[in-house]
Enzyme design. Structure first.
Site, short mmCIF file in Angstrom:
data_model
loop_
_atom_site.label_atom_id
_atom_site.label_comp_id
_atom_site.label_asym_id
_atom_site.label_seq_id
_atom_site.Cartn_x
_atom_site.Cartn_y
_atom_site.Cartn_z
N THR A 1 0.84 -1.19 0.00
CA THR A 1 0.00 0.00 0.00
C THR A 1 0.89 1.25 0.00
O THR A 1 2.09 1.17 0.23
CB THR A 1 -0.93 0.05 1.23
OG1 THR A 1 -0.14 0.31 2.41
CG2 THR A 1 -1.68 -1.26 1.40
N CYS A 2 0.25 2.38 -0.24
CA CYS A 2 0.90 3.69 -0.13
C CYS A 2 0.31 4.49 1.01
O CYS A 2 0.30 5.72 0.99
CB CYS A 2 0.77 4.46 -1.44
SG CYS A 2 1.63 3.72 -2.83
N SER A 3 -0.17 3.80 2.01
CA SER A 3 -0.82 4.44 3.15
C SER A 3 0.17 4.61 4.30
O SER A 3 1.15 3.87 4.42
CB SER A 3 -2.01 3.60 3.61
OG SER A 3 -2.58 4.14 4.80
#
Length: 718
Positions: free
Chosen positions: A438-440
């Site tokens: 993810t890019c969270s």
């Protein structure tokens, strides 16, 4: 048409000196340095496209807080421009207007544009985006291009804003004073300002299409164009590039070089492809887990460049790359055309959603690794516009970035979707690993989802349970090592890279399925990977080593038992040799006893050669040491339970001659080979024609010229 009543009345209310002072104040972003060129505005088509984007992502407010009404119908443009540069300008303008939506609406109300003028609701979005650009240009007149075809709606809104220019500038000044800010840029939340600062320095990442060109050829091509290879491109204004430390096929360029790079052949011919580094990290993690013939299943890939990168990395294998979730079959021709240009040959598109695909699907029986790129908040991305254009993310992605955060309810919805996809991926019994990326920056979307999936995984499946595995990517700094202590790979948002979270789940090894080296070699030979090399059987030395390893596992009591058996064996052999020597040294027995001895000699071989009384004693000393060593080799213990009781029998034998008689007598005297072996005569007294007994012939070759016929052992008596 716009009703602009009161425009002339307002235009004479302000002093020209006040107008010049208001327009000279720093406005958005505080970017009023002399080195920055003055902005001249955008083409009409960009304003229309930006207005339509803003209409879909604007922040809706409750009825009590609504200041301006927006329509639901999009504006019509003359032609849909597919130019990527136009799309980028439109998204950037819409995203900027979204960040300042509250401020821009306040300025429109304070300047009496609303509700003094009758403006159609469907033009409200166009007014917002054009007002942002108007104040960003310090309320200067836009420079129009002669080749551009004007759009009527854009012309009407532009005339309205120019007529209210002074009042708009005054409203903007009052807004800055109210918030005690030098510009509206400083009114934004701190998280958004930090994000914009990182985006201004974030470099460009591009991966090399090794199917078309090698990295060395790319380096040489760039050097011929004036690019120098450096270790870091940060804070460098020259034409430079660097090689990424985590991915060997990824290059890094300064952000200001993009306009120059997109026009060179390396990018036009798909030999270099721009993409965010987080996607390359995920693809390389999958590559590290694959064998030669393993297939890959990719979920929620977003950009087709991610699929292409995975295909290029597995180009030399027999692997297939399955992509699910492509619901529109109309896109297949365009995708195939793109894959052909890039050089991808092993991609198969599945039109079903990932959740609807059964784990026992016959098409996915060779899938060993699943790459899961779930939809997330993406707040680790510093430049959301570039990420949306490259990864084909939803425009809703911009709404959360404009506020610097996400609501709790939406975060829970995303986390639940991610958990469902991860648990479904773990149900594929043939799969051996799942890569979750993810890019969270929120733990609720990262660690919490993975740990929950591991805790509540279905243990009733045939496959082994999953476990958390350490990163397979190299850790290039102390900070990365510290962030990966819990087996998660993390990259925090910084001025050189976007944020990224990476987790690898692998199945525990089945203890019953131990694979030996021979099994691996046999499998490789069956696939033709050993170039015709035949695998031989294990040598005797290896077998002896295996036996020795098993013997080492025995305890000390076993060693003591072996020592006792050896001692008993030596005692028994000593007694047997003593008894044998006594029987041989006795005087000659009668004929009956001699026959008994002959029968016993036929039953078994003598354990030791006894000297004959007629043979001188010095024969023992003249015998070489080597035959004695071989004699000990024939000493074998005979268990008592196998002893055979011999009965005396009567055998009529030919006349016995003494050893000093003629050779013919000697040859006729010996009934068997064993009796013949008992007679040993000294060399000085025995003629050269005396035959040598079989034992000495086996142990040592005669050195004299005795005929071969005389060296043959005599036949048995018929």
């Amino acid at each position: 048409m716009l009703n602009s009543t009161g425009e002339l009345e307002f235009s004479n209310e302000e002093d020209p000196e006040i107008i010049s002072q208001l327009t000279s104040l720093p406005l958005s972003g505080g970017k009023s340095s002399a080195g920055v060129p003055e902005k001249t505005g955008y083409p009409d088509s960009v304003y229309v496209m930006a207005a339509n984007i803003f209409q879909g992502i604007r922040i809706e407010k409750s009825a009590q807080k609504v200041l301006i009404k927006y329509g639901n119908e999009p504006l019509r443009s003359l032609s849909e421009s597919e130019d990527q540069s136009f799309q980028r300008l439109s998204y950037e303008l819409a995203f900027s207007a979204l960040k300042y939506q509250d401020i821009l609406e306040t300025i429109l109300i304070d300047s009496c544009i609303f509700p003094s003028t009758t403006i159609p609701d469907h033009l409200s979005s166009l007014i917002i985006v054009m007002l942002y650009d108007f104040q960003d240009r310090k309320f200067q007149t836009r420079v129009l291009s002669d080749n551009e075809e004007p759009i009527s709606e854009v012309q009407e809104v532009e005339n309205l804003l120019n007529s209210f220019k002074i009042k708009l500038a005054a409203a903007l000044a009052r807004c800055r004073i109210k918030h005690d800010a030098l510009s509206i840029y400083h009114i934004l939340p701190e998280t958004v300002r930090k994000q914009e600062l990182r985006a201004s320095t974030l470099p460009l990442y591009a991966w090399i299409n090794t199917c078309k060109i090698s990295p060395e050829e790319v380096y040489n091509n760039l050097k011929r164009r004036g690019y120098n290879k450096v270790k870091s491109v940060l804070h460098i204004d020259d034409k430079v590039f660097a090689v990424d430390q985590h991915c060997y096929d990824v290059l890094i360029f300064p952000s200001h070089l993009k306009n120059d790079l997109i026009n060179i052949d390396l990018f036009k011919d798909y030999k270099l492809i721009f993409q965010d580094k987080s996607r390359s990290l995920a693809v390389h993690s999958v590559k590290a887990l694959l064998n030669m013939d393993d297939d890959v299943l990719m979920v929620n890939t977003g950009s087709w460049y991610t699929v292409s990168h995975m295909s290029i990395l597995t180009n030399n294998n027999t692997s297939k790359v399955f992509v699910c979730g492509v619901q529109s079959q109309a896109k297949d021709p365009d995708l195939k055309t793109l894959f052909t240009k890039i050089g991808c040959k092993n991609i198969e598109i599945l039109h079903e959603k990932f959740i609807n695909i059964e784990s026992k699907d016959h098409r996915l029986q060779k899938v060993k690794v699943i790459l899961l790129l779930p939809r997330c908040s993406g707040l680790g991305v510093s430049n959301p516009v570039e990420f949306i254009l490259n990864e084909h993310e939803d425009t809703e992605f911009l709404k959360d970035h404009s506020q610097g955060g996400i609501s709790v309810d939406k975060l829970h919805v995303l986390a639940q979707q991610q958990y469902e996809q991860l648990t479904h991926a773990m149900k594929f019994t043939k799969a051996q690993a799942v890569v979750y990326c993810t890019c969270s920056v929120f733990p609720e979307e990262n660690e919490a989802v993975v740990k929950k999936a591991l805790e509540f995984q279905d243990l009733g499946n045939k496959g082994q349970p999953y476990r958390l595995s350490p990163p397979v990517l190299p850790l290039c700094s102390l900070k990365e090592i510290q962030l990966s202590t819990d087996k998660f790979f993390r990259m925090e948002p910084s001025e050189i890279t976007n944020g990224c979270f990476l987790s690898i789940l692998t199945r525990e090894r089945d203890p019953s399925e131990t694979v030996s080296v021979n099994d691996v070699l046999a499998r490789a030979a069956a696939k033709g990977l050993l170039d015709g090399i035949e695998l031989g059987k294990s040598s005797k030395r290896e077998k002896k080593k295996k036996k020795s390893k098993t013997s080492l596992t025995k305890g000390a009591t076993t060693d003591n038992g072996i020592q006792m058996k050896i001692a008993e064996f030596l005692n028994r052999e000593t007694k047997a040799s003593a008894n044998l020597s006594e029987t041989v040294t006795k005087p000659p027995l009668p004929q009956k006893n001699t026959a008994q001895v002959g029968a016993s000699s036929q039953t078994r071989k003598p354990n030791k050669l006894a000297p004959h009384p007629a043979v001188p004693a010095f024969v023992k000393n003249t015998c070489p040491s080597r035959p004695r060593e071989r004699q000990t080799h024939f000493l074998r213990p005979r268990p008592e339970d196998r002893m055979v009781a011999l009965k005396p029998i009567k055998i009529v034998l030919p006349p016995v001659f003494m050893p000093f008689s003629s050779p013919q007598g000697i040859r006729s005297r010996m009934p068997t080979q064993h009796l013949y072996c008992r007679w040993v005569a000294p060399k000085a007294l025995v003629p050269t024609c005396l035959p040598t007994h079989s034992l000495s012939r086996k142990e040592e070759k005669p050195k004299d010229d005795t005929p071969s016929s005389l060296l043959r052992p005599p036949r048995r008596w018929l």
